[in-house]
Design a protein around this motif. Structure first.
Motif, PDB file in Angstrom:
ATOM      1  N   ALA A 159      -7.948  -6.752  18.119  1.00  0.00           N
ATOM      2  CA  ALA A 159      -8.496  -6.024  19.033  1.00  0.00           C
ATOM      3  C   ALA A 159      -9.331  -6.637  20.226  1.00  0.00           C
ATOM      4  O   ALA A 159      -9.045  -6.497  21.341  1.00  0.00           O
ATOM      5  CB  ALA A 159      -9.578  -5.021  18.551  1.00  0.00           C
ATOM      6  N   VAL A 160     -10.151  -7.615  19.916  1.00  0.00           N
ATOM      7  CA  VAL A 160     -11.145  -8.375  20.893  1.00  0.00           C
ATOM      8  C   VAL A 160     -10.994  -9.740  20.616  1.00  0.00           C
ATOM      9  O   VAL A 160     -10.949 -10.084  19.296  1.00  0.00           O
ATOM     10  CB  VAL A 160     -12.546  -7.718  20.585  1.00  0.00           C
ATOM     11  CG1 VAL A 160     -13.389  -8.563  21.375  1.00  0.00           C
ATOM     12  CG2 VAL A 160     -12.475  -6.314  20.902  1.00  0.00           C
ATOM     13  N   VAL A 161     -11.272 -10.762  21.581  1.00  0.00           N
ATOM     14  CA  VAL A 161     -11.329 -12.030  21.477  1.00  0.00           C
ATOM     15  C   VAL A 161     -12.632 -12.440  22.347  1.00  0.00           C
ATOM     16  O   VAL A 161     -12.846 -12.184  23.549  1.00  0.00           O
ATOM     17  CB  VAL A 161     -10.408 -12.876  22.140  1.00  0.00           C
ATOM     18  CG1 VAL A 161     -10.688 -14.422  22.115  1.00  0.00           C
ATOM     19  CG2 VAL A 161      -9.076 -12.431  21.372  1.00  0.00           C
ATOM     20  N   ILE A 203      -3.282 -17.368  23.478  1.00  0.00           N
ATOM     21  CA  ILE A 203      -3.470 -15.864  22.751  1.00  0.00           C
ATOM     22  C   ILE A 203      -3.325 -15.037  24.373  1.00  0.00           C
ATOM     23  O   ILE A 203      -2.783 -14.004  24.161  1.00  0.00           O
ATOM     24  CB  ILE A 203      -4.834 -15.593  22.275  1.00  0.00           C
ATOM     25  CG1 ILE A 203      -4.991 -16.465  20.976  1.00  0.00           C
ATOM     26  CG2 ILE A 203      -4.907 -14.193  21.961  1.00  0.00           C
ATOM     27  CD1 ILE A 203      -6.019 -16.360  20.268  1.00  0.00           C
ATOM     28  N   TRP A 204      -3.934 -15.265  25.272  1.00  0.00           N
ATOM     29  CA  TRP A 204      -3.711 -14.426  26.665  1.00  0.00           C
ATOM     30  C   TRP A 204      -2.458 -14.441  27.080  1.00  0.00           C
ATOM     31  O   TRP A 204      -2.072 -13.423  27.596  1.00  0.00           O
ATOM     32  CB  TRP A 204      -4.837 -15.148  27.825  1.00  0.00           C
ATOM     33  CG  TRP A 204      -5.021 -14.121  28.578  1.00  0.00           C
ATOM     34  CD1 TRP A 204      -5.671 -13.215  28.997  1.00  0.00           C
ATOM     35  CD2 TRP A 204      -4.277 -14.286  29.906  1.00  0.00           C
ATOM     36  NE1 TRP A 204      -5.557 -12.532  30.188  1.00  0.00           N
ATOM     37  CE2 TRP A 204      -4.618 -13.135  30.858  1.00  0.00           C
ATOM     38  CE3 TRP A 204      -3.183 -15.121  30.487  1.00  0.00           C
ATOM     39  CZ2 TRP A 204      -4.044 -13.224  32.266  1.00  0.00           C
ATOM     40  CZ3 TRP A 204      -2.860 -15.106  31.606  1.00  0.00           C
ATOM     41  CH2 TRP A 204      -3.408 -14.014  32.420  1.00  0.00           C
ATOM     42  N   LYS A 205      -1.916 -15.382  27.022  1.00  0.00           N
ATOM     43  CA  LYS A 205      -0.419 -15.526  27.402  1.00  0.00           C
ATOM     44  C   LYS A 205       0.561 -14.649  26.655  1.00  0.00           C
ATOM     45  O   LYS A 205       1.295 -13.824  26.931  1.00  0.00           O
ATOM     46  CB  LYS A 205       0.222 -17.108  27.514  1.00  0.00           C
ATOM     47  CG  LYS A 205       1.816 -17.156  27.951  1.00  0.00           C
ATOM     48  CD  LYS A 205       2.112 -18.500  27.582  1.00  0.00           C
ATOM     49  CE  LYS A 205       2.524 -18.357  26.067  1.00  0.00           C
ATOM     50  NZ  LYS A 205       3.447 -19.611  25.577  1.00  0.00           N
ATOM     51  N   LYS A 264      -2.998  -5.299  25.480  1.00  0.00           N
ATOM     52  CA  LYS A 264      -3.854  -4.461  24.625  1.00  0.00           C
ATOM     53  C   LYS A 264      -4.929  -5.254  23.998  1.00  0.00           C
ATOM     54  O   LYS A 264      -5.869  -4.543  23.438  1.00  0.00           O
ATOM     55  CB  LYS A 264      -2.800  -4.164  23.512  1.00  0.00           C
ATOM     56  CG  LYS A 264      -1.909  -3.126  23.767  1.00  0.00           C
ATOM     57  CD  LYS A 264      -0.992  -2.766  22.565  1.00  0.00           C
ATOM     58  CE  LYS A 264       0.260  -1.886  23.140  1.00  0.00           C
ATOM     59  NZ  LYS A 264       0.826  -1.271  22.084  1.00  0.00           N
ATOM     60  N   ILE A 265      -5.065  -6.471  24.213  1.00  0.00           N
ATOM     61  CA  ILE A 265      -6.264  -7.137  23.854  1.00  0.00           C
ATOM     62  C   ILE A 265      -7.338  -7.392  24.704  1.00  0.00           C
ATOM     63  O   ILE A 265      -6.951  -7.620  25.878  1.00  0.00           O
ATOM     64  CB  ILE A 265      -5.719  -8.496  23.131  1.00  0.00           C
ATOM     65  CG1 ILE A 265      -4.770  -8.423  21.952  1.00  0.00           C
ATOM     66  CG2 ILE A 265      -7.102  -9.421  22.598  1.00  0.00           C
ATOM     67  CD1 ILE A 265      -4.104  -9.764  21.614  1.00  0.00           C
ATOM     68  N   ASP A 266      -8.532  -7.291  24.300  1.00  0.00           N
ATOM     69  CA  ASP A 266      -9.715  -7.341  25.224  1.00  0.00           C
ATOM     70  C   ASP A 266     -10.272  -8.716  25.116  1.00  0.00           C
ATOM     71  O   ASP A 266     -10.704  -9.199  24.020  1.00  0.00           O
ATOM     72  CB  ASP A 266     -10.947  -6.365  24.844  1.00  0.00           C
ATOM     73  CG  ASP A 266     -10.384  -4.893  25.373  1.00  0.00           C
ATOM     74  OD1 ASP A 266      -9.403  -4.791  26.185  1.00  0.00           O
ATOM     75  OD2 ASP A 266     -11.019  -4.005  24.526  1.00  0.00           O
ATOM     76  N   PHE A 267     -10.355  -9.519  26.284  1.00  0.00           N
ATOM     77  CA  PHE A 267     -10.903 -10.860  26.188  1.00  0.00           C
ATOM     78  C   PHE A 267     -12.402 -10.932  26.740  1.00  0.00           C
ATOM     79  O   PHE A 267     -12.609 -10.196  27.965  1.00  0.00           O
ATOM     80  CB  PHE A 267     -10.157 -11.689  26.998  1.00  0.00           C
ATOM     81  CG  PHE A 267      -8.796 -12.291  26.409  1.00  0.00           C
ATOM     82  CD1 PHE A 267      -8.739 -13.256  25.673  1.00  0.00           C
ATOM     83  CD2 PHE A 267      -7.753 -11.147  26.480  1.00  0.00           C
ATOM     84  CE1 PHE A 267      -7.418 -13.438  25.103  1.00  0.00           C
ATOM     85  CE2 PHE A 267      -6.597 -11.582  25.943  1.00  0.00           C
ATOM     86  CZ  PHE A 267      -6.548 -12.648  25.057  1.00  0.00           C
ATOM     87  N   VAL A 268     -13.405 -10.911  25.999  1.00  0.00           N
ATOM     88  CA  VAL A 268     -14.642 -10.984  26.296  1.00  0.00           C
ATOM     89  C   VAL A 268     -15.358 -12.222  26.363  1.00  0.00           C
ATOM     90  O   VAL A 268     -15.050 -13.077  25.434  1.00  0.00           O
ATOM     91  CB  VAL A 268     -15.681 -10.297  25.351  1.00  0.00           C
ATOM     92  CG1 VAL A 268     -16.949  -9.758  25.728  1.00  0.00           C
ATOM     93  CG2 VAL A 268     -14.895  -8.683  25.120  1.00  0.00           C
ATOM     94  N   ASN A 269     -15.975 -12.478  27.461  1.00  0.00           N
ATOM     95  CA  ASN A 269     -17.036 -13.865  27.622  1.00  0.00           C
ATOM     96  C   ASN A 269     -16.018 -14.839  27.871  1.00  0.00           C
ATOM     97  O   ASN A 269     -16.427 -15.977  27.398  1.00  0.00           O
ATOM     98  CB  ASN A 269     -17.854 -14.034  26.490  1.00  0.00           C
ATOM     99  CG  ASN A 269     -19.039 -12.865  26.290  1.00  0.00           C
ATOM    100  OD1 ASN A 269     -19.572 -12.347  27.496  1.00  0.00           O
ATOM    101  ND2 ASN A 269     -19.355 -12.652  25.270  1.00  0.00           N
TER     102      ASN A 269
END
Length: 901
Positions: free
Chosen positions: A76-78, A115-117, A126-131
């Motif tokens: 869900a979140v990175v 992971i972002w790619k 669908k994945i949220d990338f935080v910080n």
């Protein structure tokens, strides 16, 4: 890191058809550092599955193992923790939050970029990338779209290669080119710097040539760039179309999902309906009792065979319905509860009907059987219960049903059966034993009349009670020793009459026919009782469904005395007894029903022993045989146990009979005025042994008789010697000789194997005392001559030579002739005649040993004569001195004396 990546790809992911895209060395935050690797992988087969795998080095060896895997769609979140400062920590939010610390910030950033790619390519953001730094997120598309050619861009975008170049090995063509180049330069190996400078110069030349070539083909480049721009525009259009198609397919996918969910609900409904129908069919098939069965249970005729069969089938069907194994939840259904209550009411109603009917049958049997007792009162036979058993066995299956469904009523029926049948059997057995006692004591008209009277008014009862008495009164019972003493009193010496003075004894004289009659009666009694008990035990086992011949462990939680009216049973009144308890129950029922058999048998045995103590021999053999037969069938049965107890009494009476005979031997007194002869107890032992051998032929209890023989013969030996020592009229040697000769003759005739040693001992004693008596009676018939030669032998013993003895003054030839003249033939014959008369007075006529003794004396006298002749020949050679009678004269004297008497 590159080597680790290749090793992981080779050992872990290639066997699973997966491709390793990125790897980071991490450890869990805040705990003791245990390094592991997080790997981003894609499958090589379509549809492509993107996973994140945790790989850990094994503790037992230098290899890696796959520990856990997550699907990327579950991420869900990175959280990179800080977008500005370098920080190796980052969090991954799956079903729970995993906190990691990378070995370096660069590895962390590279892993997050991968992971972002993958998120952009497969998960549609669908994945949220935080910080996470925006530069890090933009770096990947810039590199992938502008820095690499279109073919490589497609490859990376498709997930086939990584952004970062990786080390690749030289192929064969490249290795060959390098080898040719190095061969062309001699200093390639010896002087690397010169080789490097040469290569650098050649590279510069090539670069210049390339630039000139490019400048020369600028026009072609412009054309190529134009074509590339057009191709890019076409690609953008294709991507727009693909996006629209994907949106259209997304709506179709949602519709298909709804259709799939609807089909699943329909399938689930159908499955539930099938299961419900199966449950209903199960209840209807297993818990429905036919109307005919219900009618049979409520109104069926329990007196007719057809009615009993219908009731049995109905009871079995009811039991099957009640014992059906319900599935979980069935017992909560109202219809099931109502049906179970209906079955319980039917069972209770039918159990009451069955118990009431069987109780009436038991009572009726007692009345019907009592009416047949009169015809058996004068016969030595027990009534036959087979018809009653046959009628009741029709209810055996119903009794089994009652035992399994209502144990309380089953137990009540058992108790009632024992009560009714015990009273019936008690009347039958007591009347049967009364007839047996009357036949043993002698049947008379008066006794027959008394036997038909009621027991309280019967004089036979009083007579038998007085005969039975207590065990202490039996010591005055008639003994066979006394009877033998009475029989021989008319033709024996007066000392045998002393045996009649021992206690208060009867003088009844039973011959062999009387004993044979007693033996037949006793055998008939046992032969009647045995099938009666076996038939009743077999009936109880079949009717009440009790096991007889198996034994399994069972725990008894409650046990009460059967005489008190309660059978041994478990605490659960509805549960059947274990097999071992059922065997005990059969034995207890038999004890209650036939409780009068053992006392009546003991009374009959006491009466037989009172009539004649030798009857104990017959009873021991018969009882032992029946006990042996019963134990072969069932060692723990009632019949075996009862007969075994009675056998102990019989054996005790037998031992008492033997002890009484030994005691009477010890109390024998002899007359001081008459000669002894054959002692009474010696003759009685002969009769006892002859009788016992005829009775115990092929008997099972031969060992008891052998022990009794040993005791008796030792008593006979001891008391013969005792009487011989006390005898005053008859010499001791005569008493011993005659009685041991009689004992030896008896044992030789009967050939009793256990008394072989005693037979040899008796023969030896007879021979020894015969020789002793001959020497004692013969004495020194030529007394002076005997004294003369004793002197001669004394001189020789002193050392004088035999031929010089005649020169002694007292033993010369003249003295010898003087002594010989004193014993002419006439005097010798007269002395032998007196000796014969003396021996005749000592010996008894029964044993007929006179001629044997006389012949022995003759031999002894001749031996002495030959001894004297030998001394004369050796000590007085050539003297011509001889006896005035010869050996032939001695033979003639003895023969004429024997004939004259």
């Amino acid at each position: 890191m590159t080597a680790i990546k290749h090793a992981l790809q080779r050992d872990i992911f290639t066997p699973n058809d997966e491709r390793l895209l990125s790897i980071v060395n991490v450890c869990k935050a805040g705990k003791k550092k245990k390094n592991c690797f997080l790997c981003a992988t894609v499958t090589t087969e379509r549809p492509v599955q993107v996973k994140m795998v945790k790989v850990k080095k094994s503790d037992k060896g230098d290899f890696y193992k796959r520990q856990i895997a997550w699907a990327l769609r579950d991420l869900a979140v990175v959280d990179a923790k800080d977008a500005i400062k370098e920080n190796p920590e980052f969090d991954l939010h799956f079903e729970k939050i995993y906190k990691w610390v990378a070995s370096s910030t660069a590895e962390k950033n590279a892993f997050i970029s991968c992971i972002w790619k993958l998120n952009q390519r497969y998960l549609r953001k669908k994945i949220d990338f935080v910080n996470v730094s925006s530069q890090l997120l933009e770096e990947l598309p810039k590199v992938t779209e502008e820095s690499v050619p279109s073919g490589e861009n497609q490859s990376v975008t498709g997930g086939d290669e990584e952004v970062v170049d990786v080390y690749q090995e030289l192929n064969a063509r490249e290795e060959q080119d390098i080898e040719i180049m190095m061969e062309g330069c001699e200093c390639a190996i010896s002087n690397a710097e010169a080789f490097a400078e040469r290569l650098s110069r050649e590279l510069q030349v090539l670069d210049g040539a390339n630039i000139q070539s490019i400048m020369a083909s600028e026009k072609q480049v412009n054309i190529l760039m134009k074509l590339l721009d057009e191709a890019l525009k076409e690609v953008d259009q294709i991507e727009l179309k693909l996006s629209s198609y994907e949106e259209m397919l997304q709506s179709v996918k949602e519709q298909m999902d709804q259709i799939s969910e609807s089909n699943h609900l329909i399938h689930l409904s159908n499955t539930n309906n099938v299961k419900l129908l199966s449950e209903i069919e199960f209840l209807v098939n297993h818990m429905d009792l036919a109307k005919g069965h219900i009618k049979a249970l409520q109104e069926g005729d329990l007196a007719s065979s057809r009615g009993i069969e219908a009731c049995t089938n109905a009871a079995d069907a009811l039991l099957q319905c009640m014992n059906v194994a319900l599935r979980p939840g069935h017992d909560m259904l109202l219809a099931v509860k109502q049906q179970q209550q209906r079955f319980s009411d039917l069972r209770e109603h039918f159990a009451r009907r069955l118990a009431s009917h069987l109780n009436n049958v038991f009572v009726q049997q007692g009345h019907d059987q009592s009416s047949t007792l009169a015809q058996h009162s004068v016969e030595l036979a027990l009534p036959n219960h087979h018809p009653f058993h046959r009628d009741l066995l029709r209810y055996a299956k119903l009794m089994e049903w009652l035992k399994s469904t209502d144990y309380g009523k089953y137990e009540g029926l058992t108790k009632n059966y024992m009560d009714y049948l015990s009273r019936l059997y008690e009347r039958e057995i007591k009347d049967f034993f009364e007839v047996a006692k009357i036949k043993m004591t002698g049947t008379t008209k008066e006794s027959k009349k008394f036997a038909t009277l009621p027991r309280k008014e019967s004089a036979v009862k009083q007579e038998t009670e007085s005969l039975h008495g207590s065990s202490g009164k039996l010591t005055g019972s008639t003994s066979s020793l006394n009877k033998l003493s009475v029989q021989s009193s008319g033709n024996r010496r007066s000392q045998s009459s002393s045996l009649l003075d021992m206690g208060n004894m009867s003088a009844s004289d039973l011959d062999v026919a009387d004993r044979t009659k007693f033996d037949k009666i006793f055998e008939q009694v046992l032969s009647e009782l045995e099938p009666l008990c076996l038939a009743e035990q077999d009936f109880i086992s079949k009717f009440f469904k009790l096991q007889q011949h198996q034994s399994m462990p069972g725990t008894m939680t409650e046990a009460e005395d059967i005489d008190g009216g309660t059978l041994s049973r478990q605490h659960n009144a509805g549960a059947p007894l274990p097999v071992s308890s059922e065997k005990d129950m059969i034995r207890q029922m038999m004890i209650k029903i036939f409780r009068c058999i053992e006392p009546e048998l003991n009374n009959l045995i006491a009466l037989g022993d009172k009539i004649d103590s030798f009857n104990s021999l017959y009873m021991l053999v018969k009882m032992s045989h029946h006990v042996w037969t019963a134990q072969n069938v069932d060692p723990a049965s009632f019949l075996s146990t009862t007969l075994g107890n009675v056998l102990v009494t019989v054996k005790r009476n037998f031992d008492k009979c033997i002890s009484n005979q030994i005691r009477q031997m010890e109390e024998v007194k002899i007359s001081k005025k008459s000669k002894v002869g054959i002692l009474p107890f010696v003759a009685e032992f002969e009769e006892f042994a002859g009788l016992a051998e005829s009775i115990f032929k092929n008997a099972e209890r031969r060992g008891d008789l052998d022990k009794a023989y040993t005791k008796l013969i030792r008593g006979v030996f001891v008391n013969v010697e005792k009487v011989a020592n006390e005898s005053q009229k008859t010499p001791r040697d005569v008493v011993m000789m005659e009685n041991f000769h009689h004992i030896f003759a008896t044992l030789s005739r009967l050939k009793i194997s256990c008394l072989e040693a005693e037979k040899k001992e008796a023969k030896q004693k007879y021979t020894d005392h015969l020789q002793s008596y001959v020497i004692y009676s013969l004495g020194q018939p030529l007394e002076k001559l005997n004294h003369f030669f004793e002197g001669v032998e004394a001189r020789v013993a002193q050392g004088i030579r035999e031929e010089e003895v005649s020169y002694q003054l007292a033993f010369n030839k003249q003295e010898l002739r003087k002594v010989i003249k004193e014993y002419p033939g006439k005097e010798v014959k007269k002395g032998l005649d007196n000796l014969y008369k003396k021996v005749d007075k000592h010996l008894c006529e029964e044993e007929n040993l006179l001629q044997v003794v006389w012949h022995s004396m003759q031999d002894e006298f001749i031996r002495q004569y030959k001894h004297f002749e030998g001394l004369i020949a050796r000590c007085y050679p050539g003297s011509g001195v001889t006896m005035e009678f010869t050996i032939q004269d001695i033979l003639d004297y003895c023969s004429s004396i024997a004939q004259s008497h």
